[in-house]
Design a protein around this motif. Sequence first.
Motif, PDB file in Angstrom:
ATOM      1  N   ALA A 184      40.331 -15.314  83.414  1.00 61.51           N
ATOM      2  CA  ALA A 184      40.702 -14.273  82.448  1.00 61.51           C
ATOM      3  C   ALA A 184      40.239 -14.664  81.051  1.00 61.51           C
ATOM      4  N   ASN A 185      40.278 -15.949  80.740  1.00 63.25           N
ATOM      5  CA  ASN A 185      39.852 -16.411  79.423  1.00 63.25           C
ATOM      6  C   ASN A 185      38.351 -16.194  79.218  1.00 63.25           C
ATOM      7  N   THR A 186      37.566 -16.362  80.267  1.00 63.24           N
ATOM      8  CA  THR A 186      36.126 -16.100  80.172  1.00 63.24           C
ATOM      9  C   THR A 186      35.889 -14.625  79.873  1.00 63.24           C
ATOM     10  N   VAL A 187      36.621 -13.751  80.546  1.00 57.91           N
ATOM     11  CA  VAL A 187      36.511 -12.306  80.292  1.00 57.91           C
ATOM     12  C   VAL A 187      36.882 -12.020  78.846  1.00 57.91           C
ATOM     13  N   ARG A 188      37.981 -12.587  78.389  1.00 55.93           N
ATOM     14  CA  ARG A 188      38.442 -12.375  77.013  1.00 55.93           C
ATOM     15  C   ARG A 188      37.369 -12.790  76.007  1.00 55.93           C
ATOM     16  N   LYS A 189      36.790 -13.976  76.207  1.00 59.07           N
ATOM     17  CA  LYS A 189      35.747 -14.460  75.288  1.00 59.07           C
ATOM     18  C   LYS A 189      34.563 -13.509  75.247  1.00 59.07           C
ATOM     19  N   ARG A 190      34.128 -13.046  76.425  1.00 63.46           N
ATOM     20  CA  ARG A 190      32.976 -12.140  76.482  1.00 63.46           C
ATOM     21  C   ARG A 190      33.277 -10.805  75.806  1.00 63.46           C
ATOM     22  N   LEU A 191      34.480 -10.302  75.996  1.00 62.07           N
ATOM     23  CA  LEU A 191      34.846  -9.033  75.362  1.00 62.07           C
ATOM     24  C   LEU A 191      34.895  -9.181  73.842  1.00 62.07           C
ATOM     25  N   ILE A 192      35.454 -10.263  73.361  1.00 61.10           N
ATOM     26  CA  ILE A 192      35.509 -10.507  71.907  1.00 61.10           C
ATOM     27  C   ILE A 192      34.095 -10.636  71.350  1.00 61.10           C
ATOM     28  N   GLU A 193      33.222 -11.384  72.063  1.00 58.53           N
ATOM     29  CA  GLU A 193      31.824 -11.523  71.628  1.00 58.53           C
ATOM     30  C   GLU A 193      31.140 -10.157  71.550  1.00 58.53           C
ATOM     31  N   ALA A 194      31.529  -9.231  72.423  1.00 52.25           N
ATOM     32  CA  ALA A 194      30.942  -7.892  72.445  1.00 52.25           C
ATOM     33  C   ALA A 194      31.579  -6.970  71.412  1.00 52.25           C
ATOM     34  N   GLY A 195      32.566  -7.474  70.670  1.00 53.77           N
ATOM     35  CA  GLY A 195      33.194  -6.687  69.609  1.00 53.77           C
ATOM     36  C   GLY A 195      34.327  -5.788  70.065  1.00 53.77           C
TER      37      GLY A 195
ATOM     38  N   ILE B 273      33.817  -4.217  79.855  1.00 46.76           N
ATOM     39  CA  ILE B 273      34.309  -3.377  78.750  1.00 46.76           C
ATOM     40  C   ILE B 273      34.887  -2.089  79.313  1.00 46.76           C
ATOM     41  N   ARG B 274      34.157  -1.448  80.240  1.00 45.84           N
ATOM     42  CA  ARG B 274      34.618  -0.195  80.847  1.00 45.84           C
ATOM     43  C   ARG B 274      35.952  -0.406  81.560  1.00 45.84           C
ATOM     44  N   LEU B 275      36.056  -1.476  82.341  1.00 48.05           N
ATOM     45  CA  LEU B 275      37.302  -1.744  83.070  1.00 48.05           C
ATOM     46  C   LEU B 275      38.456  -2.017  82.107  1.00 48.05           C
ATOM     47  N   TYR B 276      38.171  -2.791  81.051  1.00 47.19           N
ATOM     48  CA  TYR B 276      39.210  -3.135  80.077  1.00 47.19           C
ATOM     49  C   TYR B 276      39.690  -1.874  79.357  1.00 47.19           C
ATOM     50  N   GLU B 277      38.753  -1.009  78.982  1.00 44.03           N
ATOM     51  CA  GLU B 277      39.128   0.222  78.275  1.00 44.03           C
ATOM     52  C   GLU B 277      39.872   1.192  79.184  1.00 44.03           C
ATOM     53  N   GLN B 278      39.685   1.064  80.497  1.00 47.55           N
ATOM     54  CA  GLN B 278      40.436   1.886  81.454  1.00 47.55           C
ATOM     55  C   GLN B 278      41.838   1.337  81.689  1.00 47.55           C
ATOM     56  N   GLY B 279      42.134   0.169  81.102  1.00 50.81           N
ATOM     57  CA  GLY B 279      43.476  -0.383  81.207  1.00 50.81           C
ATOM     58  C   GLY B 279      43.616  -1.583  82.125  1.00 50.81           C
ATOM     59  N   CYS B 280      42.522  -2.045  82.719  1.00 52.07           N
ATOM     60  CA  CYS B 280      42.614  -3.217  83.592  1.00 52.07           C
ATOM     61  C   CYS B 280      42.965  -4.455  82.782  1.00 52.07           C
ATOM     62  N   SER B 281      43.697  -5.354  83.384  1.00 57.33           N
ATOM     63  CA  SER B 281      44.057  -6.601  82.715  1.00 57.33           C
ATOM     64  C   SER B 281      42.883  -7.569  82.754  1.00 57.33           C
ATOM     65  N   LEU B 282      42.927  -8.544  81.851  1.00 57.01           N
ATOM     66  CA  LEU B 282      41.900  -9.586  81.838  1.00 57.01           C
ATOM     67  C   LEU B 282      41.903 -10.341  83.160  1.00 57.01           C
ATOM     68  N   GLU B 283      43.094 -10.573  83.692  1.00 55.32           N
ATOM     69  CA  GLU B 283      43.230 -11.289  84.965  1.00 55.32           C
ATOM     70  C   GLU B 283      42.571 -10.512  86.097  1.00 55.32           C
ATOM     71  N   ALA B 284      42.809  -9.196  86.147  1.00 59.43           N
ATOM     72  CA  ALA B 284      42.224  -8.374  87.213  1.00 59.43           C
ATOM     73  C   ALA B 284      40.706  -8.329  87.093  1.00 59.43           C
ATOM     74  N   ILE B 285      40.203  -8.207  85.884  1.00 56.06           N
ATOM     75  CA  ILE B 285      38.747  -8.196  85.678  1.00 56.06           C
ATOM     76  C   ILE B 285      38.164  -9.545  86.079  1.00 56.06           C
ATOM     77  N   GLY B 286      38.851 -10.615  85.702  1.00 53.19           N
ATOM     78  CA  GLY B 286      38.387 -11.949  86.051  1.00 53.19           C
ATOM     79  C   GLY B 286      38.307 -12.148  87.550  1.00 53.19           C
ATOM     80  N   ARG B 287      39.323 -11.693  88.274  1.00 56.02           N
ATOM     81  CA  ARG B 287      39.295 -11.798  89.736  1.00 56.02           C
ATOM     82  C   ARG B 287      38.118 -11.015  90.304  1.00 56.02           C
ATOM     83  N   HIS B 288      37.891  -9.825  89.756  1.00 57.52           N
ATOM     84  CA  HIS B 288      36.793  -8.963  90.203  1.00 57.52           C
ATOM     85  C   HIS B 288      35.436  -9.633  89.953  1.00 57.52           C
ATOM     86  N   MET B 289      35.309 -10.340  88.818  1.00 56.43           N
ATOM     87  CA  MET B 289      34.044 -10.976  88.439  1.00 56.43           C
ATOM     88  C   MET B 289      33.946 -12.432  88.905  1.00 56.43           C
ATOM     89  N   ASP B 290      35.015 -12.934  89.506  1.00 53.80           N
ATOM     90  CA  ASP B 290      35.076 -14.322  89.971  1.00 53.80           C
ATOM     91  C   ASP B 290      34.942 -15.322  88.818  1.00 53.80           C
TER      92      ASP B 290
END
Length: 133
Positions: free
Chosen positions: A110-121, A90-107
């Motif tokens: 991007a779709n998994t990141v998107r789903k988790r962010l949506i679940e978190a509201g 959430i912090r990375l996304y709100e700082q402007g990082c892309s879903l793809e970049a967050i996904g690479r960081h979390m291994d």
Amino acid sequence: MSLSRLRKFIERVRENPGTGRIETPIPLRFSRITAEQSTHLIAEYQEGVPVQVLAGKYRIHRGSASQHLRDKGIPVRQRGMPEGLVEEDIRLYEQGCSLEAIGRHMDVSANTVRKRLIEAGVKMRSSYDHLLS
């Protein structure tokens, strides 16, 4: 194939239905594992090797490998992104990082990141918001 040849073929198939089929054996893709392989699979899994990798190595289905571990009393790790890291995403996304970049960081994807962010509201940005700034 010409129309006349096709008609002749259809007539032959009607006279003898077995002639129109091409029988090919279905290859056995996955096999059972031996007791020794089971011991190695469990040890490697406990060392951190992902189920998907082990399944390929031992030529069994990923679901079979997971079930094998559960049957042996081994707790199976959660697939995808661990729950505790959503705050960081959430912090990375709100700082402007892309879903793809967050996904690479979390291994994860991007779709998994998107789903988790949506679940978190989290309200998702449109794909062109960065052009409007």
